[in-house]
Design an enzyme around this catalytic site. Sequence first.
Site, PDB file in Angstrom:
ATOM      1  CB  CYS A 186      -2.435   6.572   0.189  1.00 53.85           C
ATOM      2  SG  CYS A 186      -3.187   7.905  -0.760  1.00 53.85           S
ATOM      3  CG  ASN A 213      -6.870  11.810  -0.260  1.00 50.04           C
ATOM      4  OD1 ASN A 213      -7.614  12.747   0.024  1.00 50.04           O
ATOM      5  ND2 ASN A 213      -7.348  10.637  -0.585  1.00 50.04           N
ATOM      6  CB  CYS A 239      -2.016   7.552  -6.443  1.00 52.54           C
ATOM      7  SG  CYS A 239      -1.096   8.793  -7.395  1.00 52.54           S
ATOM      8  NE  ARG A 240      -0.186   4.603  -2.350  1.00 61.18           N
ATOM      9  CZ  ARG A 240       0.781   4.616  -1.458  1.00 61.18           C
ATOM     10  NH1 ARG A 240       1.304   3.461  -1.048  1.00 61.18           N
ATOM     11  NH2 ARG A 240       1.240   5.746  -0.978  1.00 61.18           N
ATOM     12  CB  SER A 241      -6.435   6.764  -0.062  1.00 63.18           C
ATOM     13  OG  SER A 241      -6.128   8.116  -0.254  1.00 63.18           O
ATOM     14  CG  ASP A 277       3.838   5.969  -3.922  1.00 63.47           C
ATOM     15  OD1 ASP A 277       3.097   6.291  -4.867  1.00 63.47           O
ATOM     16  OD2 ASP A 277       4.470   6.790  -3.238  1.00 63.47           O
TER      17      ASP A 277
HETATM   18  P1  4NP Z   1      -0.626   8.281  -3.068  1.00 62.89           P
HETATM   19  O1  4NP Z   1       0.597   8.548  -4.085  1.00 62.89           O
HETATM   20  O2  4NP Z   1      -0.028   8.275  -1.678  1.00 62.89           O
HETATM   21  O3  4NP Z   1      -1.128   6.945  -3.472  1.00 62.89           O
HETATM   22  O4  4NP Z   1      -1.615   9.394  -3.291  1.00 62.89           O
HETATM   23  C1  4NP Z   1       1.494   9.591  -3.946  1.00 62.89           C
HETATM   24  C2  4NP Z   1       1.145  10.855  -4.342  1.00 62.89           C
HETATM   25  C3  4NP Z   1       2.056  11.877  -4.242  1.00 62.89           C
HETATM   26  C4  4NP Z   1       3.314  11.629  -3.737  1.00 62.89           C
HETATM   27  C5  4NP Z   1       3.655  10.360  -3.327  1.00 62.89           C
HETATM   28  C6  4NP Z   1       2.739   9.352  -3.420  1.00 62.89           C
HETATM   29  N1  4NP Z   1       4.260  12.684  -3.646  1.00 62.89           N
HETATM   30  O5  4NP Z   1       5.405  12.419  -3.273  1.00 62.89           O
HETATM   31  O6  4NP Z   1       3.923  13.825  -3.944  1.00 62.89           O
END
Ligand code: 4NP
Length: 158
Positions: free
Chosen positions: A9, A12, A14-16, A126
């Site tokens: 993702c 790294n 939240c989703r992955s 997201d």
């Molecule tokens: P992820 O979520 O890609 O599922 O880990 C996010 C985590 C942080 C951010 C965006 C999405 N950010 O903009 O910091």
Amino acid sequence: MSVGVLFVCLGNICRSPTAEAVFRRQVADAGLAGRVRIDSAGTGAWHVGKAPDVRAQAAARQRGYDLSALRARQVHAGDFNDFDYLLAMDRDNLAVLQRMAPAGARARLALTLDFAPTAALSEVPDPYYGGPEGFAQVLDLLEAAGTGLLEELRGRLT
Ligand code: 4NP
């Protein structure tokens, strides 16, 4: 023979990491823990070294998944030969992987939800800027994708 799967993702956190924990349990429940290597990474570097987002951890814990030991890392060129599948959460991250991929790399690049063809969405949204329902939706989608992915891997491993 074993198979390697890297979930990818943006951050790294939240989703992955959620995908990693969900699929690890599905693989263990199927008795294939020694046959499938599972990891996760982000295309961005902002959160490297950090534990998953507390909201992702809380949502996962409600379904019995423990994300607390995971730490964010960034995708690197070696991943394209270390893993058989690099599975992106959305098209933006898939595009980053496609640009990064070394010529002749072994890994198949795909969207994670390609393995959940009956899901209403083709990308895992997201959840970072939304509420808790977003994190529950992420879990729903990833449980569905993991089930489909497991069926594909069973075919490769038997
Ligand atoms: P992820 O979520 O890609 O599922 O880990 C996010 C985590 C942080 C951010 C965006 C999405 N950010 O903009 O910091």
